[in-house]
Design a protein around this motif. Structure first.
Motif: not given
Length: 393
Positions: A225-235
């Motif tokens: 969940x954290x990894x997916x959220x961080x990827x969304x935040x980068x993009x």
């Protein structure tokens, strides 16, 4: 990290006998002193000959200057344990330290030498570290730890992106988010291993009762969940879906931290500070999620992560590892506890400065001086730990 099992017949300066010694010492000094330069830069009272915008210089030197030094010190001390090979000492270690230092000078004077030259010199350090770690792991046939090269590769890619983006676009937005996200994943991965482990060891010995939950499926869910959220935040940092993902990831991290029984370790400050540092991980997720929804400034969450999670966690790990690897008792001195408190105050002040602009001047000075005092103070308190031989009795 366990004590290094064997050493060469080394007769040089104690400072160059272990990888953590020079990198923890000079990294912490640089972390503190660079903030003392950043404060007058922020207020337009000082200008450096860097090709980066002032904000980007500050962020770059924390993400890709200070943090790689700490990570390198950790790896140079851990890899010999993993492989059974001799640690890097003496002249080869000195070369790495000098390349790191030259990189800091190159970035700061990049307006003179050119951004391309600065990028090459800056990246040379990470390339050398990756080469040294790869050689030791391969020769030691410790294949499972080749994954550390992925972490170094991510830092190298982020640093390269930062330099290119800052030159082409004038600001390194993606490079900044990439570096912060990568560092947060490292903290969640490594912290998720060492914090419950150190907590369990202390509780079994000193305070029997509820123990930390072992790493399991719930931890995997929180990491995904954290990894997916961080990827969304980068993009897409301003997307409402990103905000919801970040807040959900933050709440999961709160639950993860609560499972580690940190409230039962307050008597051992070396363990307790790790839990406090990790508490800034979910705080950063929630605040960054609220920023994506337009409810708080972006700087609030970013500084909860950088000043809180990154700053406090690295200081906590450096202070503990340095004692253990020099034969000293794993006890936080009164001075060290004061420095922990100083850094916590600084991290909270920096978050509040973003949330309350009317108080920002006073809070920014409090945050900057607290950070500088904590890291320079650490270098001074631990000076003998880094520069004197290992305690043998």
């Amino acid at each position: 990290m366990a004590p290094i099992p064997r050493l060469r017949d080394y007769r040089g300066p104690a400072l160059l006998s272990y990888g953590f010694r020079p990198f923890f010492l000079f990294g912490s000094l640089y972390a503190g002193l660079s903030i003392l330069a950043w404060l007058p830069m922020f207020y337009g009272e000082l200008a450096l000959s860097t090709a980066f915008a002032p904000r980007d210089w500050h962020i770059h030197e924390m993400l890709y200057g200070y943090l790689p030094a700490v990570i390198t010190g950790f790896l140079l001390t851990a890899v010999p344990n993993w492989t059974g090979r001799m640690p890097l000492q003496g002249r080869p270690l000195l070369v790495l330290v000098l390349v790191w230092a030259v990189g800091r000078v190159a970035v700061t004077t990049s307006a003179w030498i050119g951004w391309e030259a600065a990028a090459v010199i800056d990246n040379a350090f990470l390339l050398l570290v990756a080469g040294a770690m790869g050689r030791e792991i391969i020769k030691g046939k410790n294949w499972r730890n080749l994954k550390v090269l992925i972490a170094l590769g991510v830092l190298l890619a982020g640093n390269t992106l930062f330099h290119i983006e800052a030159h082409v676009l004038g600001a390194a937005d993606y490079g900044i988010r990439f570096g912060i996200a990568a560092t947060m994943m490292l903290i969640m991965l490594i912290g998720g291993r060492i914090i419950p482990s150190f907590t369990r060891n202390w509780l079994v010995r000193e305070n029997p009762g509820r123990l930390p939950a072992p790493f399991g499926r719930f931890d995997m869910v929180t990491m995904v969940a954290a990894g997916a959220a961080l990827l969304a935040w980068i993009a897409a940092p301003g997307w409402s879906v990103t905000g919801a993902m970040l807040i959900a990831a933050g709440l999961l991290q709160v639950a993860r931290l609560a499972r580690w029984a940190g409230e039962r370790t307050w008597r051992d400050r070396l363990v307790f500070i790790l839990h406090i540092a990790y508490a800034f991980v979910p705080l950063g997720f929630v605040l960054t999620g609220l920023a994506a929804l337009g409810l708080v400034p972006t700087a609030a969450g970013v500084h909860a992560w950088s000043g809180g999670a990154m700053g406090i966690m690295t200081l906590a790990v450096m202070s503990r590892a340095s004692l253990g690897h020099t034969g000293r008792a794993l006890v936080a001195s009164a001075a060290m506890q004061g420095l922990y408190l100083l850094l916590i105050v600084g991290a909270l002040a920096r978050v509040c400065a973003a949330v309350h602009p009317a108080w920002s001047d006073a809070l920014l000075h409090l945050a900057g001086l607290s950070w500088a005092g904590a890291f320079v103070g650490f270098a001074l308190v631990y000076w003998n730990v880094f520069t004197c031989p290992r305690v043998t009795a």
